[in-house]
Design a protein around this motif. Sequence first.
Motif, PDB file in Angstrom:
ATOM      1  N   GLU A  75       5.060   5.675   2.900  1.00 24.15           N
ATOM      2  CA  GLU A  75       4.325   6.681   2.127  1.00 24.15           C
ATOM      3  C   GLU A  75       5.262   7.824   1.766  1.00 24.15           C
ATOM      4  O   GLU A  75       5.962   8.365   2.628  1.00 24.15           O
ATOM      5  CB  GLU A  75       3.143   7.199   2.944  1.00 24.15           C
ATOM      6  N   VAL A  76       5.261   8.180   0.481  1.00 20.95           N
ATOM      7  CA  VAL A  76       6.092   9.265  -0.034  1.00 20.95           C
ATOM      8  C   VAL A  76       5.194  10.161  -0.883  1.00 20.95           C
ATOM      9  O   VAL A  76       4.306   9.670  -1.586  1.00 20.95           O
ATOM     10  CB  VAL A  76       7.254   8.709  -0.903  1.00 20.95           C
ATOM     11  N   TRP A  77       5.412  11.463  -0.805  1.00 19.92           N
ATOM     12  CA  TRP A  77       4.627  12.421  -1.597  1.00 19.92           C
ATOM     13  C   TRP A  77       5.494  12.996  -2.707  1.00 19.92           C
ATOM     14  O   TRP A  77       6.694  13.204  -2.536  1.00 19.92           O
ATOM     15  CB  TRP A  77       4.121  13.555  -0.718  1.00 19.92           C
ATOM     16  N   GLY A  78       4.860  13.246  -3.845  1.00 21.62           N
ATOM     17  CA  GLY A  78       5.555  13.853  -4.969  1.00 21.62           C
ATOM     18  C   GLY A  78       4.622  14.771  -5.728  1.00 21.62           C
ATOM     19  O   GLY A  78       3.414  14.815  -5.466  1.00 21.62           O
ATOM     20  N   SER A  79       5.192  15.522  -6.668  1.00 25.63           N
ATOM     21  CA  SER A  79       4.379  16.438  -7.471  1.00 25.63           C
ATOM     22  C   SER A  79       4.977  16.583  -8.857  1.00 25.63           C
ATOM     23  O   SER A  79       6.171  16.368  -9.066  1.00 25.63           O
ATOM     24  CB  SER A  79       4.288  17.807  -6.786  1.00 25.63           C
ATOM     25  N   ILE A  80       4.092  16.932  -9.777  1.00 22.89           N
ATOM     26  CA  ILE A  80       4.485  17.307 -11.130  1.00 22.89           C
ATOM     27  C   ILE A  80       3.667  18.547 -11.460  1.00 22.89           C
ATOM     28  O   ILE A  80       2.428  18.482 -11.509  1.00 22.89           O
ATOM     29  CB  ILE A  80       4.178  16.210 -12.170  1.00 22.89           C
ATOM     30  N   ARG A  86       0.294  10.863  -3.944  1.00 24.37           N
ATOM     31  CA  ARG A  86       0.662  10.066  -2.777  1.00 24.37           C
ATOM     32  C   ARG A  86       1.081   8.700  -3.292  1.00 24.37           C
ATOM     33  O   ARG A  86       0.338   8.051  -4.024  1.00 24.37           O
ATOM     34  CB  ARG A  86      -0.530   9.914  -1.829  1.00 24.37           C
ATOM     35  N   MET A  87       2.253   8.272  -2.883  1.00 27.98           N
ATOM     36  CA  MET A  87       2.737   6.968  -3.302  1.00 27.98           C
ATOM     37  C   MET A  87       2.989   6.112  -2.066  1.00 27.98           C
ATOM     38  O   MET A  87       3.557   6.586  -1.086  1.00 27.98           O
ATOM     39  CB  MET A  87       4.016   7.115  -4.121  1.00 27.98           C
ATOM     40  N   ARG A  88       2.534   4.890  -2.136  1.00 24.98           N
ATOM     41  CA  ARG A  88       2.774   3.923  -1.075  1.00 24.98           C
ATOM     42  C   ARG A  88       3.601   2.800  -1.663  1.00 24.98           C
ATOM     43  O   ARG A  88       3.211   2.194  -2.660  1.00 24.98           O
ATOM     44  CB  ARG A  88       1.461   3.409  -0.504  1.00 24.98           C
ATOM     45  N   LEU A  89       4.744   2.566  -1.046  1.00 27.91           N
ATOM     46  CA  LEU A  89       5.670   1.546  -1.520  1.00 27.91           C
ATOM     47  C   LEU A  89       5.749   0.455  -0.464  1.00 27.91           C
ATOM     48  O   LEU A  89       5.883   0.735   0.726  1.00 27.91           O
ATOM     49  CB  LEU A  89       7.027   2.186  -1.779  1.00 27.91           C
ATOM     50  N   GLN A 103       3.565  -1.333  -5.190  1.00 27.90           N
ATOM     51  CA  GLN A 103       3.559   0.127  -5.181  1.00 27.90           C
ATOM     52  C   GLN A 103       2.213   0.639  -5.641  1.00 27.90           C
ATOM     53  O   GLN A 103       1.510  -0.014  -6.397  1.00 27.90           O
ATOM     54  CB  GLN A 103       4.690   0.680  -6.030  1.00 27.90           C
ATOM     55  N   GLU A 104       1.877   1.827  -5.154  1.00 26.73           N
ATOM     56  CA  GLU A 104       0.586   2.447  -5.471  1.00 26.73           C
ATOM     57  C   GLU A 104       0.830   3.940  -5.646  1.00 26.73           C
ATOM     58  O   GLU A 104       1.611   4.541  -4.922  1.00 26.73           O
ATOM     59  CB  GLU A 104      -0.352   2.186  -4.293  1.00 26.73           C
ATOM     60  N   VAL A 105       0.182   4.527  -6.637  1.00 22.53           N
ATOM     61  CA  VAL A 105       0.249   5.966  -6.823  1.00 22.53           C
ATOM     62  C   VAL A 105      -1.170   6.494  -6.946  1.00 22.53           C
ATOM     63  O   VAL A 105      -2.010   5.891  -7.618  1.00 22.53           O
ATOM     64  CB  VAL A 105       1.112   6.367  -8.059  1.00 22.53           C
ATOM     65  N   LEU A 106      -1.455   7.573  -6.239  1.00 19.68           N
ATOM     66  CA  LEU A 106      -2.798   8.149  -6.245  1.00 19.68           C
ATOM     67  C   LEU A 106      -2.679   9.655  -6.383  1.00 19.68           C
ATOM     68  O   LEU A 106      -1.953  10.303  -5.622  1.00 19.68           O
ATOM     69  CB  LEU A 106      -3.527   7.806  -4.940  1.00 19.68           C
ATOM     70  N   GLU A 107      -3.358  10.220  -7.374  1.00 19.12           N
ATOM     71  CA  GLU A 107      -3.350  11.668  -7.548  1.00 19.12           C
ATOM     72  C   GLU A 107      -4.382  12.298  -6.621  1.00 19.12           C
ATOM     73  O   GLU A 107      -5.511  11.808  -6.523  1.00 19.12           O
ATOM     74  CB  GLU A 107      -3.664  12.050  -9.002  1.00 19.12           C
ATOM     75  N   LEU A 108      -3.993  13.364  -5.949  1.00 26.18           N
ATOM     76  CA  LEU A 108      -4.943  14.084  -5.100  1.00 26.18           C
ATOM     77  C   LEU A 108      -5.816  14.953  -5.992  1.00 26.18           C
ATOM     78  O   LEU A 108      -5.287  15.770  -6.765  1.00 26.18           O
ATOM     79  CB  LEU A 108      -4.191  14.978  -4.102  1.00 26.18           C
ATOM     80  N   ALA A 109      -7.107  14.757  -5.903  1.00 31.27           N
ATOM     81  CA  ALA A 109      -8.024  15.522  -6.737  1.00 31.27           C
ATOM     82  C   ALA A 109      -9.345  15.658  -6.026  1.00 31.27           C
ATOM     83  O   ALA A 109      -9.836  14.717  -5.405  1.00 31.27           O
ATOM     84  CB  ALA A 109      -8.216  14.834  -8.086  1.00 31.27           C
TER      85      ALA A 109
END
Length: 111
Positions: A75-80, A86-89, A103-109
Amino acid sequence: MKALARIAACSILCAAAGTASAAPPQCAPEAVVQAKKLLVFHFGEDDRIQIEPEVKVLAPLRNPANKKQQFQVLEVWGSIYKGNYRMRLIYYPMDKSCVLMGQEVLELANL
């Protein structure tokens, strides 16, 4: 005296085990690089993309095609700008290389 020596030996072994488990996962560097590529793929090149260097190891996944194999989930976290992701690779560590399997990417909202 023997009890004191045993306690000291146990403490040293426990400390060594704690240090050994603190080593980064084999595929951690690849996961950080891939996380950046994943956000660029979804949102385009943006100077505001930031990837956290910390990599968290999650529970492994069994390979659906071979039940004897397990995939490593990182699990790796990123931002724009103001968006957090949250990304799971999912990797299969093979010798000294890492094979990206998913791979999976999920925006926190808060919706």
